[in-house]
Design an enzyme around this catalytic site. Structure first.
Site, short mmCIF file in Angstrom:
data_model
loop_
_atom_site.label_atom_id
_atom_site.label_comp_id
_atom_site.label_asym_id
_atom_site.label_seq_id
_atom_site.Cartn_x
_atom_site.Cartn_y
_atom_site.Cartn_z
N SER A 158 -10.51 7.47 68.60
CA SER A 158 -11.26 6.24 68.81
C SER A 158 -10.75 5.47 70.02
O SER A 158 -9.56 5.54 70.35
CB SER A 158 -11.16 5.36 67.57
OG SER A 158 -11.72 4.10 67.84
N TYR A 165 -5.32 0.41 62.31
CA TYR A 165 -6.24 1.51 62.58
C TYR A 165 -6.02 2.01 64.01
O TYR A 165 -5.89 3.21 64.26
CB TYR A 165 -7.67 1.01 62.37
CG TYR A 165 -8.77 1.98 62.75
CD1 TYR A 165 -9.11 3.04 61.93
CD2 TYR A 165 -9.50 1.80 63.93
CE1 TYR A 165 -10.16 3.90 62.27
CE2 TYR A 165 -10.54 2.64 64.28
CZ TYR A 165 -10.86 3.70 63.45
OH TYR A 165 -11.89 4.54 63.79
N1 LIG Z 1 -18.20 4.52 63.26
C1 LIG Z 1 -17.56 4.17 64.35
O1 LIG Z 1 -17.94 3.21 65.04
C2 LIG Z 1 -16.35 4.96 64.80
C3 LIG Z 1 -15.87 4.72 66.09
C4 LIG Z 1 -14.82 5.45 66.55
C5 LIG Z 1 -14.24 6.41 65.75
N2 LIG Z 1 -14.69 6.63 64.49
C6 LIG Z 1 -14.06 7.69 63.70
O2 LIG Z 1 -15.02 8.69 63.46
C7 LIG Z 1 -14.65 9.43 62.29
C8 LIG Z 1 -15.86 9.59 61.38
O3 LIG Z 1 -16.20 8.33 60.84
P1 LIG Z 1 -17.68 7.82 60.52
O4 LIG Z 1 -17.98 6.74 61.45
O5 LIG Z 1 -18.59 8.97 60.42
O6 LIG Z 1 -17.45 7.07 59.14
P2 LIG Z 1 -17.56 7.55 57.64
O7 LIG Z 1 -18.92 8.03 57.36
O8 LIG Z 1 -17.00 6.43 56.86
O9 LIG Z 1 -16.55 8.78 57.59
C9 LIG Z 1 -15.20 8.70 57.29
C10 LIG Z 1 -14.89 9.94 56.50
O10 LIG Z 1 -13.50 10.09 56.33
C11 LIG Z 1 -13.27 10.55 55.02
N3 LIG Z 1 -11.95 10.24 54.55
C12 LIG Z 1 -11.33 9.05 54.53
N4 LIG Z 1 -10.14 9.17 53.99
C13 LIG Z 1 -9.98 10.46 53.67
C14 LIG Z 1 -8.94 11.21 53.06
N5 LIG Z 1 -7.80 10.63 52.70
N6 LIG Z 1 -9.12 12.53 52.85
C15 LIG Z 1 -10.27 13.11 53.21
N7 LIG Z 1 -11.29 12.46 53.79
C16 LIG Z 1 -11.13 11.15 54.01
C17 LIG Z 1 -14.31 9.84 54.20
O11 LIG Z 1 -14.51 10.56 53.01
P3 LIG Z 1 -15.07 9.87 51.64
O12 LIG Z 1 -16.53 10.07 51.67
O13 LIG Z 1 -14.41 10.67 50.57
O14 LIG Z 1 -14.63 8.43 51.67
C18 LIG Z 1 -15.50 9.93 55.13
O15 LIG Z 1 -16.22 11.11 54.98
C19 LIG Z 1 -13.51 8.65 61.65
O16 LIG Z 1 -12.30 9.28 61.99
C20 LIG Z 1 -13.57 7.30 62.33
O17 LIG Z 1 -12.34 6.66 62.37
C21 LIG Z 1 -15.76 5.92 64.01
#
Ligand SMILES: NC(=O)c1ccc[n+]([C@@H]2O[C@H](COP(=O)([O-])OP(=O)(O)OC[C@H]3O[C@@H](n4cnc5c(N)ncnc54)[C@H](OP(=O)(O)O)[C@@H]3O)[C@@H](O)[C@H]2O)c1
Ligand SMILES: Cc1cc2nc3c(=O)[nH]c(=O)nc-3n(C[C@H](O)[C@H](O)[C@H](O)COP(=O)(O)OP(=O)(O)OC[C@H]3O[C@@H](n4cnc5c(N)ncnc54)[C@H](O)[C@@H]3O)c2cc1C
Lengths: 243, 444
Positions: A135, A148
């Site tokens: 990120s 984070y």
């Molecule tokens: N959305 C943004 O603006 C943004 C920006 C930059 C980077 N990111 C990064 O992009 C990645 C994907 O996120 P997203 O935006 O698609 O959000 P999301 O839908 O909330 O995805 C996060 C995922 O991580 C999983 N997770 C969390 N803790 C975990 C654990 N201990 N073991 C296994 N799985 C775990 C969650 O699983 P559960 O379903 O079981 O909770 C969920 O599937 C993340 O790394 C996030 O930090 C997001």
């Protein structure tokens, strides 16, 4: 048939990425905590694409389970893509080690634990590719989300070092910096539209980055510029800003 | 999250709290904790039907549950859009049983509005092809219903504009096709009498719809082009398409980037457009082959075409008249429109077949759909049209409505009270309330 392993497959970005690969004939290894939701995604993907889809239990914070998890995969993945992450509650984390450690483990140590093992395999085989979603929050710590951010900074540095190491084995390591993305993680936030990508845009960028063996990818190019500027702000000024 | 929401007509708009869900448990939790809310799909209804201070978006609840490629049965979460469904089913030789003029709506929205297509006279409305629904009701439970099971819930959900609860699952039957192409026949009609005759003569056609120039007067009143369509068979395709009959090439999309100033659309530009459209068809009749996308969704090629009407937005006015009064009623209404110079870019005429249902819009007779940009004298004018429509026993389509008066609704929908009684049993505390429901005073 080529397989891709998606770690944190219930993430909106991971699901979109699964579609990008499946429509090009890749088999899918979906790994996540929530088995009920994973089964829903598996059914959907099987109906859309004629590719094999596996749903596998995976918990990033259970480091000791990772070796057995990889050994038990039904197929050897050519690509491993890491999506799991946890935004957490900064306020809460400041006073609550449980929350702090959850953030650190879900964004950094968990990634290190599983990718160490994947890297060893790919290095030995001189084949494979690793994609890690980090990120822009990791580029400079801000009071609103530095737990984070610091964990993602760790991930970014880890991926950079891994890329450096695996270069010799011909294994690309790709760092994805999505900027803002409209997903479950950010649903409660009011994100500025022009700076916000859709999960599908992220997925397309990921596929392209894989094809072209890119190193670091900003999904929306404007973010590279924004972060350049943010990095240039002198610390005496930055520390007084309300960010 | 709070944001400014409006549907396709961009009128009305309101600051609303938009929530969403990915699992039934999340939805149940929201329904339990919110006092009042309404389901919202893709926001492609024109008016205020999916607007409220709190809306529950279904767009993230959009996964496929099963697709039976042999029997042609599709089972999905209700937030999936028709364009995604088509992407999956078309390569297997299946098509939507009924489709509206845009593919960017959700399956849940298709059920809640009981949408109709160009084949209404031959295949009925969408809900006639639904086998099973699941609905999250005010009780907090997800209940299964069908034409044979929990029929009260089924009847109030089909065409019920979201008032019975949140539709979470839809299982429906598909239509078998050989190719992705439509054999289209266009026929010119010089006036209203001719177009009525053409519709009557072509009742056996699978698809039929007419584009009508509503600025014509006198002996040209009702000048139109009838467009008939049949799914093409493989042996009707040119050789080069036969190898891949279910495949069409992707076309470039256009987009209207921001709201155009309202003056670009006036009766002169509309006249010019209509003239060109009518005269482009040189012969009295022409048959050609078009792909399904161009045939069913010509407007979808211009993303955000609704912005063409400027910031004030527009309303779509769609009414139906019973067969007996159709000719006279249409003549009167078209005269009023052309007198006032209230031209509409897109005016679509169609002959419906019979229809069952408590709140479903179609009835056997002619329906006309028009777009009017919002301007100060528009609403009194539409009230006037309402009088004519309802005097003749017709009604207004709720999914397009943003301004009808409550008494008109009761007059037009003969089974409205039956609907409201059933709704009272399902949701006595009135949890599912849209702006439209409030405006039309829909309660017992
Ligand atoms: N959305 C943004 O603006 C943004 C920006 C930059 C980077 N990111 C990064 O992009 C990645 C994907 O996120 P997203 O935006 O698609 O959000 P999301 O839908 O909330 O995805 C996060 C995922 O991580 C999983 N997770 C969390 N803790 C975990 C654990 N201990 N073991 C296994 N799985 C775990 C969650 O699983 P559960 O379903 O079981 O909770 C969920 O599937 C993340 O790394 C996030 O930090 C997001
Ligand atoms: C260009 C264009 C052409 C059109 N052509 C036609 C046509 O030919 N025939 C036709 O019939 N309609 C037509 N329509 C109207 C459109 O098909 C309907 O308004 C449809 O209901 C929109 O679906 P949506 O998913 O956008 O739902 P929304 O517009 O968000 O909601 C419409 C209604 O459905 C309810 N609803 C939506 N999802 C659910 C759910 N999961 N559970 C319960 N209630 C729900 C809402 O509460 C609301 O009452 C057209 C619209 C456009 C923009």
């Amino acid at each position: 048939m080529n397989y891709i392993l998606l770690l944190g497959a219930t993430s909106d970005m991971a699901f979109a990425t699964a579609k990008e690969f499946a429509k090009r004939g890749w088999g899918l290894l979906l790994a996540a905590r929530n088995q009920e939701q994973l089964a829903v995604l598996k059914t959907d993907l099987e109906a859309r694409y004629e590719v094999p889809v596996y749903a596998l239990p995976f918990e990033a914070r259970q480091f000791s389970s990772h070796e057995a998890f990889l050994a038990g995969l039904p197929h050897q993945p050519l690509v491993t893509a890491l999506f799991f992450g946890y935004l957490g509650d900064q306020q809460k984390a400041q006073d609550d080690w449980q929350e702090s450690s959850r953030i650190i483990e879900a964004n950094y140590t968990g990634a290190v634990s599983i990718l160490n093992l994947v890297a060893r395999q790919y290095e030995q085989q001189k084949q494979g590719a690793i994609i890690g979603v980090s990120s822009v929050a990791g580029e400079r710590g801000r009071k609103s989300n530095y737990l984070y951010g610091s964990a993602k900074a760790g991930l970014t540095a880890y991926l950079s070092g891994l890329r450096n190491r695996l270069q010799a084995s011909g294994v690309p390591v790709i760092t994805i910096k999505p900027g803002f993305v409209a997903t479950r993680m950010t649903e409660h936030l009011n994100l500025p539209k022009p700076l916000t990508a859709s999960p599908r845009q992220v997925a397309e960028a990921i596929y392209k980055a894989y094809q072209k063996k890119k190193n670091v990818v900003y999904v929306l190019p404007v973010w590279r510029l924004i972060m350049q500027n943010i990095r240039m702000i002198p610390e005496p000024v930055f520390k007084k800003m309300n960010l | 999250m709070k944001k400014l929401l409006a549907n396709w007509g961009q009128y009305p708009a309101l600051e609303a709290n938009e929530l969403s869900f990915r699992t039934p448990a999340e939805a149940a939790q929201i329904v339990a904790s919110e006092e009042q809310l309404i389901a919202r799909g893709a926001g492609r209804c024109y008016g205020d039907a999916s607007l409220a201070a709190t809306v529950l978006s279904t767009l993230q609840y959009n996964k496929i549950r099963a697709f039976d490629k042999q029997q042609g049965i599709f089972d999905c979460q209700a937030g999936i859009t028709l364009d995604e469904v088509l992407e999956v089913i078309l390569p297997w030789g299946w098509f939507l049983p009924v489709t509206p003029g845009t593919k960017f709506i959700t399956v849940g929205g298709a059920v809640a509005s009981d949408v109709h297509g160009k084949n209404h006279h031959s295949d009925g409305s969408f809900c006639q092809h639904v086998e099973v629904l699941e609905v999250l009701t005010a009780s907090g439970q997800v209940l299964r219903c069908s034409p044979y099971e929990n029929t009260t819930l089924f009847e109030t959900t089909c065409g019920g504009m979201g008032l019975s609860g949140i539709i979470t699952r839809v299982r429906f039957r598909l239509k078998k096709i050989e190719t992705a192409y439509i054999r289209q026949t266009q026929q010119k009609a010089a006036n209203l009498e001719q177009i009525f005759r053409l519709f009557e003569e072509n009742r056996q056609a699978t698809y039929s719809v007419a584009w009508i120039d509503c600025l014509q007067k006198g002996r040209h009143l009702g000048r139109s082009i009838l467009m008939l369509g049949e799914h093409a068979r493989v042996d009707e395709l040119p050789q080069k398409f036969r190898k891949d009959p279910l495949q069409i090439r992707e076309k470039k999309k256009l987009s209207v980037p921001f709201n155009l100033p309202a003056f670009t659309l006036n009766s002169y530009s509309i006249k010019a457009f209509n003239w060109a459209f009518y005269h482009k068809l040189r012969a009295q009749q022409r048959t050609d082959l078009t792909d399904y996308d161009t045939y069913f969704y010509p407007l979808d090629f211009v993303h955000h075409w609704n912005r063409m009407y400027g910031k004030r937005g527009f309303v779509q006015y769609q009414f139906v008249l019973p067969l007996a009064g159709s000719y006279e009623g249409l003549r009167q209404i078209l005269e009023k429109i052309s007198q006032k110079g209230m031209g509409s870019f897109l005016a679509v005429l169609k002959l419906f077949g019979p229809q069952a249902g408590l709140l479903s819009f179609p009835m056997e007779g002619y329906t006309l759909a028009l777009d009017f940009p919002v301007r100060p004298d528009l609403f009194p004018f539409l009230d006037e049209l309402d009088d004519t429509v309802h005097r003749l026993g017709g009604r207004i389509y709720l999914s397009k409505d943003a301004r009808m008066k409550p008494e008109k609704f009761l007059q037009g929908y003969a089974r409205a009270n039956e609907f409201l009684d059933k709704l009272q049993q399902l949701d006595p505390a009135q949890k599912f309330v849209s702006l439209q429901r409030k405006r039309l005073h829909l309660s017992t």
